[in-house]
Design a protein around this motif. Structure first.
Motif, PDB file in Angstrom:
ATOM      1  N   VAL A 122      24.740  23.936  38.703  1.00 18.61           N
ATOM      2  CA  VAL A 122      25.416  25.595  38.958  1.00 18.61           C
ATOM      3  C   VAL A 122      26.672  26.124  39.475  1.00 18.61           C
ATOM      4  CG1 VAL A 122      24.519  26.175  41.995  1.00 18.61           C
ATOM      5  CG2 VAL A 122      23.466  24.135  39.774  1.00 18.61           C
ATOM      6  N   ASN A 123      26.678  26.906  39.078  1.00 20.91           N
ATOM      7  CA  ASN A 123      28.157  27.382  38.845  1.00 20.91           C
ATOM      8  C   ASN A 123      28.187  29.087  39.847  1.00 20.91           C
ATOM      9  OD1 ASN A 123      30.191  25.610  37.942  1.00 20.91           O
ATOM     10  ND2 ASN A 123      28.351  26.070  36.307  1.00 20.91           N
ATOM     11  N   ALA A 124      29.308  29.877  39.824  1.00 19.31           N
ATOM     12  CA  ALA A 124      29.058  30.753  40.609  1.00 19.31           C
ATOM     13  C   ALA A 124      30.082  31.876  40.588  1.00 19.31           C
ATOM     14  CB  ALA A 124      28.959  30.375  42.366  1.00 19.31           C
ATOM     15  N   VAL A 125      29.723  33.180  40.783  1.00 18.63           N
ATOM     16  CA  VAL A 125      30.959  34.095  40.233  1.00 18.63           C
ATOM     17  C   VAL A 125      30.840  34.882  41.298  1.00 18.63           C
ATOM     18  CG1 VAL A 125      30.634  34.524  37.979  1.00 18.63           C
ATOM     19  CG2 VAL A 125      29.540  35.515  39.051  1.00 18.63           C
ATOM     20  N   ALA A 126      32.692  35.011  42.292  1.00 19.32           N
ATOM     21  CA  ALA A 126      33.504  35.755  43.138  1.00 19.32           C
ATOM     22  C   ALA A 126      34.306  36.999  42.338  1.00 19.32           C
ATOM     23  CB  ALA A 126      34.240  35.509  43.796  1.00 19.32           C
ATOM     24  N   PRO A 127      33.420  38.315  41.714  1.00 11.01           N
ATOM     25  CA  PRO A 127      33.502  39.640  41.692  1.00 11.01           C
ATOM     26  C   PRO A 127      34.277  39.647  42.704  1.00 11.01           C
ATOM     27  CG  PRO A 127      31.386  39.241  41.431  1.00 11.01           C
ATOM     28  CD  PRO A 127      31.944  38.499  42.080  1.00 11.01           C
ATOM     29  N   GLY A 128      35.438  40.369  42.522  1.00  8.84           N
ATOM     30  CA  GLY A 128      36.502  40.961  43.498  1.00  8.84           C
ATOM     31  C   GLY A 128      35.874  42.843  43.651  1.00  8.84           C
ATOM     32  N   TRP A 129      37.338  43.929  43.129  1.00 14.12           N
ATOM     33  CA  TRP A 129      36.456  45.354  42.741  1.00 14.12           C
ATOM     34  C   TRP A 129      35.690  45.453  41.872  1.00 14.12           C
ATOM     35  CZ3 TRP A 129      41.845  45.240  46.170  1.00 14.12           C
ATOM     36  CH2 TRP A 129      40.970  45.016  47.896  1.00 14.12           C
ATOM     37  N   ILE A 130      34.653  45.654  41.862  1.00 14.94           N
ATOM     38  CA  ILE A 130      34.385  46.161  39.898  1.00 14.94           C
ATOM     39  C   ILE A 130      33.839  47.434  40.411  1.00 14.94           C
ATOM     40  CG2 ILE A 130      32.108  45.399  38.092  1.00 14.94           C
ATOM     41  CD1 ILE A 130      34.909  43.213  39.027  1.00 14.94           C
ATOM     42  N   ALA A 131      33.841  48.051  39.798  1.00 16.93           N
ATOM     43  CA  ALA A 131      33.508  49.694  38.959  1.00 16.93           C
ATOM     44  C   ALA A 131      32.290  49.365  38.871  1.00 16.93           C
ATOM     45  CB  ALA A 131      34.370  50.589  38.225  1.00 16.93           C
ATOM     46  N   SER A 132      31.220  49.148  40.216  1.00 14.44           N
ATOM     47  CA  SER A 132      29.938  49.804  39.327  1.00 14.44           C
ATOM     48  C   SER A 132      29.353  50.870  39.924  1.00 14.44           C
ATOM     49  CB  SER A 132      29.338  47.454  39.539  1.00 14.44           C
ATOM     50  OG  SER A 132      28.058  47.807  39.609  1.00 14.44           O
TER      51      SER A 132
END
Length: 287
Positions: A188-198
């Motif tokens: 079990v892991n996680a990702v922490a995106p910052g400012w992503i053009a989405s």
């Protein structure tokens, strides 16, 4: 036919079922495309069947295998039934991308109890329910990998305190689940995106809409991230190459969460995005 330009080898996930919540738009849509391009049978879920159908149509047009299921991850009974139905139809799920979520900008003093609880349910409780049910109904027996979605909460989240609290909770939950479920071969892991053009950027109005185009000025890499850069990190964490990685939260933010306001950022913008998603759409707010 143009295809997803993944850095991972073709067929990497062939024969596996992977589930992406919130797969009808934004980062979830991108992840679903990459997983399908790598040979996985992809299940996408969300609250809007129309949005899921549009993404499923894209994936099938690209030659991928995809199935949809619409329900609300905040509804415990719906999650239990939804997981059971997917397992009955498609067999064991090898990977879960807990991507679904949402929030609204507001200072703490303006957030009602109802609003606070709604954001926590979206970004923490719903993800917990999906993790728990897939573990108890499937992964406890078959093993698997989970990647949770958090955000850049390390310095607090002024203007979105409800989301910051939920996202920090998800990062902590990730560590607990990684420890408790390791014996079953579940990572079990996680990702922490910052400012992503989405596409999620187009949901904001008012002052936030005005601020969004200026955000890249506060990123040391001097640009926003793109969806494919988040997807690649998620696919790596789901892949066999990450077999000894569990319990981590991976920052994907161009170093925006580091340093200090008193240290000047460089003026040059030399960083180039990894533009792997052939169907990526620039948010209207950035055009």
């Amino acid at each position: 036919m143009d295809r997803y330009h993944s850095v991972f080898r073709p067929g990497l996930l062939k024969g596996q079922v992977h589930w992406v919540t919130g797969g009808g738009s934004g980062i979830g849509r991108c992840v679903a495309h990459e997983l399908a391009a790598l040979g996985a049978t992809v299940v996408i879920s969300g609250r809007s069947q129309d949005k899921l159908d549009r993404v499923a149509e894209e994936i099938r047009a690209d030659g991928g295998s995809v199935h949809t299921t619409a329900f609300d991850i905040r509804d415990e009974e719906a999650v239990k039934a939804g997981v059971a139905a997917v397992l009955a139809a498609h067999g064991p799920v090898a990977g879960l991308v807990n991507n679904a979520g949402g929030q609204f900008p507001a200072p703490l003093m303006a957030i009602s109890k109802r609003g606070f609880e709604a954001v926590v349910a979206n970004n923490l409780t719903g993800g917990f329910l999906m993790m728990r049910e897939l573990f108890t109904q499937c992964m406890q027996q078959h093993g698997g990998a989970v990647v949770n979605m958090t955000a850049d909460f390390r310095n607090g989240m002024p203007g979105m305190g409800h989301s910051g609290a939920a996202r920090a909770g998800m990062s902590n939950l990730t560590m607990t689940a990684a420890f408790e479920w390791a014996h079953a071969g579940v990572r079990v892991n996680a990702v922490a995106p910052g400012w992503i053009a989405s596409s999620g950027m187009d949901t904001y109005g008012g002052a936030m809409k005005t601020l969004i185009p200026k955000l890249k000025q506060h990123v040391p890499l001097r640009r926003m991230g793109v969806e494919a850069e988040v997807s690649a990190a998620i696919v790596f964490l789901l892949s066999p190459a990450a077999a000894f990685i569990t319990g981590v939260t991976l920052q994907i933010d161009g170093a925006a969460s580091l340093g200090s306001a008193i240290f000047p950022l460089g003026s040059e913008a030399k960083s180039q995005p990894f533009d792997g998603f052939h169907r990526a759409v620039t948010p209207e707010v950035l055009k």
